[in-house]
Scaffold this motif. Sequence first.
Motif, PDB file in Angstrom:
ATOM      1  N   PRO A  45     -41.602 121.542  17.196  1.00  0.00           N
ATOM      2  CA  PRO A  45     -42.689 120.565  17.337  1.00  0.00           C
ATOM      3  C   PRO A  45     -42.630 119.533  16.210  1.00  0.00           C
ATOM      4  O   PRO A  45     -42.239 119.858  15.085  1.00  0.00           O
ATOM      5  CB  PRO A  45     -43.958 121.405  17.218  1.00  0.00           C
ATOM      6  N   ILE A  46     -43.052 118.329  16.503  1.00  0.00           N
ATOM      7  CA  ILE A  46     -42.975 117.262  15.508  1.00  0.00           C
ATOM      8  C   ILE A  46     -43.808 117.584  14.271  1.00  0.00           C
ATOM      9  O   ILE A  46     -43.408 117.272  13.150  1.00  0.00           O
ATOM     10  CB  ILE A  46     -43.341 115.894  16.110  1.00  0.00           C
ATOM     11  N   SER A  47     -44.955 118.223  14.451  1.00  0.00           N
ATOM     12  CA  SER A  47     -45.792 118.562  13.292  1.00  0.00           C
ATOM     13  C   SER A  47     -45.057 119.513  12.356  1.00  0.00           C
ATOM     14  O   SER A  47     -45.145 119.397  11.127  1.00  0.00           O
ATOM     15  CB  SER A  47     -47.115 119.177  13.741  1.00  0.00           C
ATOM     16  N   GLU A  48     -44.305 120.447  12.924  1.00  0.00           N
ATOM     17  CA  GLU A  48     -43.537 121.379  12.101  1.00  0.00           C
ATOM     18  C   GLU A  48     -42.321 120.708  11.481  1.00  0.00           C
ATOM     19  O   GLU A  48     -41.919 121.038  10.368  1.00  0.00           O
ATOM     20  CB  GLU A  48     -43.114 122.600  12.919  1.00  0.00           C
ATOM     21  N   PHE A  49     -41.738 119.755  12.189  1.00  0.00           N
ATOM     22  CA  PHE A  49     -40.631 118.986  11.626  1.00  0.00           C
ATOM     23  C   PHE A  49     -41.108 118.245  10.378  1.00  0.00           C
ATOM     24  O   PHE A  49     -40.458 118.279   9.339  1.00  0.00           O
ATOM     25  CB  PHE A  49     -40.088 118.000  12.664  1.00  0.00           C
ATOM     26  N   GLU A  50     -42.257 117.587  10.496  1.00  0.00           N
ATOM     27  CA  GLU A  50     -42.810 116.850   9.357  1.00  0.00           C
ATOM     28  C   GLU A  50     -43.134 117.790   8.196  1.00  0.00           C
ATOM     29  O   GLU A  50     -42.865 117.476   7.046  1.00  0.00           O
ATOM     30  CB  GLU A  50     -44.044 116.064   9.781  1.00  0.00           C
ATOM     31  N   ARG A  51     -43.697 118.953   8.518  1.00  0.00           N
ATOM     32  CA  ARG A  51     -44.020 119.940   7.484  1.00  0.00           C
ATOM     33  C   ARG A  51     -42.734 120.434   6.813  1.00  0.00           C
ATOM     34  O   ARG A  51     -42.660 120.555   5.599  1.00  0.00           O
ATOM     35  CB  ARG A  51     -44.799 121.107   8.075  1.00  0.00           C
ATOM     36  N   SER A  52     -41.727 120.704   7.598  1.00  0.00           N
ATOM     37  CA  SER A  52     -40.442 121.170   7.064  1.00  0.00           C
ATOM     38  C   SER A  52     -39.797 120.115   6.185  1.00  0.00           C
ATOM     39  O   SER A  52     -39.244 120.426   5.141  1.00  0.00           O
ATOM     40  CB  SER A  52     -39.472 121.523   8.190  1.00  0.00           C
ATOM     41  N   PHE A  53     -39.866 118.876   6.625  1.00  0.00           N
ATOM     42  CA  PHE A  53     -39.261 117.797   5.852  1.00  0.00           C
ATOM     43  C   PHE A  53     -39.963 117.656   4.504  1.00  0.00           C
ATOM     44  O   PHE A  53     -39.327 117.410   3.485  1.00  0.00           O
ATOM     45  CB  PHE A  53     -39.320 116.487   6.633  1.00  0.00           C
ATOM     46  N   ALA A  54     -41.275 117.854   4.498  1.00  0.00           N
ATOM     47  CA  ALA A  54     -42.054 117.714   3.264  1.00  0.00           C
ATOM     48  C   ALA A  54     -41.868 118.904   2.323  1.00  0.00           C
ATOM     49  O   ALA A  54     -41.766 118.741   1.112  1.00  0.00           O
ATOM     50  CB  ALA A  54     -43.526 117.536   3.594  1.00  0.00           C
ATOM     51  N   SER A  55     -41.807 120.126   2.892  1.00  0.00           N
ATOM     52  CA  SER A  55     -41.791 121.316   2.033  1.00  0.00           C
ATOM     53  C   SER A  55     -40.483 122.096   2.047  1.00  0.00           C
ATOM     54  O   SER A  55     -40.291 122.987   1.235  1.00  0.00           O
ATOM     55  CB  SER A  55     -42.923 122.262   2.449  1.00  0.00           C
ATOM     56  N   GLY A  56     -39.620 121.812   3.009  1.00  0.00           N
ATOM     57  CA  GLY A  56     -38.341 122.506   3.072  1.00  0.00           C
ATOM     58  C   GLY A  56     -38.332 123.764   3.908  1.00  0.00           C
ATOM     59  O   GLY A  56     -37.312 124.400   4.052  1.00  0.00           O
ATOM     60  N   SER A  57     -39.496 124.123   4.484  1.00  0.00           N
ATOM     61  CA  SER A  57     -39.496 125.323   5.328  1.00  0.00           C
ATOM     62  C   SER A  57     -40.598 125.246   6.368  1.00  0.00           C
ATOM     63  O   SER A  57     -41.586 124.541   6.200  1.00  0.00           O
ATOM     64  CB  SER A  57     -39.681 126.576   4.480  1.00  0.00           C
ATOM     65  N   SER A  58     -40.404 125.976   7.437  1.00  0.00           N
ATOM     66  CA  SER A  58     -41.379 126.079   8.511  1.00  0.00           C
ATOM     67  C   SER A  58     -40.998 127.264   9.374  1.00  0.00           C
ATOM     68  O   SER A  58     -39.824 127.588   9.521  1.00  0.00           O
ATOM     69  CB  SER A  58     -41.375 124.813   9.367  1.00  0.00           C
ATOM     70  N   PHE A  59     -41.989 127.880   9.959  1.00  0.00           N
ATOM     71  CA  PHE A  59     -41.750 128.996  10.878  1.00  0.00           C
ATOM     72  C   PHE A  59     -40.868 128.558  12.042  1.00  0.00           C
ATOM     73  O   PHE A  59     -40.014 129.298  12.492  1.00  0.00           O
ATOM     74  CB  PHE A  59     -43.101 129.521  11.401  1.00  0.00           C
ATOM     75  N   TYR A  60     -41.069 127.347  12.527  1.00  0.00           N
ATOM     76  CA  TYR A  60     -40.335 126.849  13.685  1.00  0.00           C
ATOM     77  C   TYR A  60     -38.947 126.317  13.356  1.00  0.00           C
ATOM     78  O   TYR A  60     -38.134 126.118  14.237  1.00  0.00           O
ATOM     79  CB  TYR A  60     -41.114 125.719  14.371  1.00  0.00           C
ATOM     80  N   ALA A  61     -38.697 126.022  12.100  1.00  0.00           N
ATOM     81  CA  ALA A  61     -37.428 125.380  11.740  1.00  0.00           C
ATOM     82  C   ALA A  61     -36.252 126.330  11.915  1.00  0.00           C
ATOM     83  O   ALA A  61     -36.224 127.399  11.314  1.00  0.00           O
ATOM     84  CB  ALA A  61     -37.482 124.875  10.305  1.00  0.00           C
ATOM     85  N   PRO A  62     -35.270 125.948  12.721  1.00  0.00           N
ATOM     86  CA  PRO A  62     -34.050 126.746  12.818  1.00  0.00           C
ATOM     87  C   PRO A  62     -33.369 126.793  11.449  1.00  0.00           C
ATOM     88  O   PRO A  62     -33.503 125.862  10.649  1.00  0.00           O
ATOM     89  CB  PRO A  62     -33.199 125.985  13.834  1.00  0.00           C
ATOM     90  N   HIS A  63     -32.643 127.842  11.193  1.00  0.00           N
ATOM     91  CA  HIS A  63     -32.011 128.047   9.888  1.00  0.00           C
ATOM     92  C   HIS A  63     -31.188 126.839   9.422  1.00  0.00           C
ATOM     93  O   HIS A  63     -31.325 126.404   8.271  1.00  0.00           O
ATOM     94  CB  HIS A  63     -31.170 129.324   9.893  1.00  0.00           C
TER      95      HIS A  63
END
Length: 78
Positions: A45-63
């Motif tokens: 999801p785009i919200s998780e992409f943005e969160r991952s980009f900001a913090s470097g990790s997300s539950f949804y982010a593939p390894h």
Amino acid sequence: MFVITQSFMSLCRQLGLQPGQVLFVGDAMQADVIGPSTIGAFSMPISEFERSFASGSSFYAPHPVTQLFQRLSAAKAA
């Protein structure tokens, strides 16, 4: 779902990439996240992409995506 799957496969072919080399990001869970995963592509999801980009990790982010964001964060810090 078949039409959606065919659309993602067609896009991968046009890009000259295998599904496992592509990350699809979107706001519609069924079409943008579940759809690409049915062909073996990465998706989130785009919200998780943005969160991952900001913090470097997300539950949804593939390894591989998590690794990429961590390398980008390290490069920014250097």
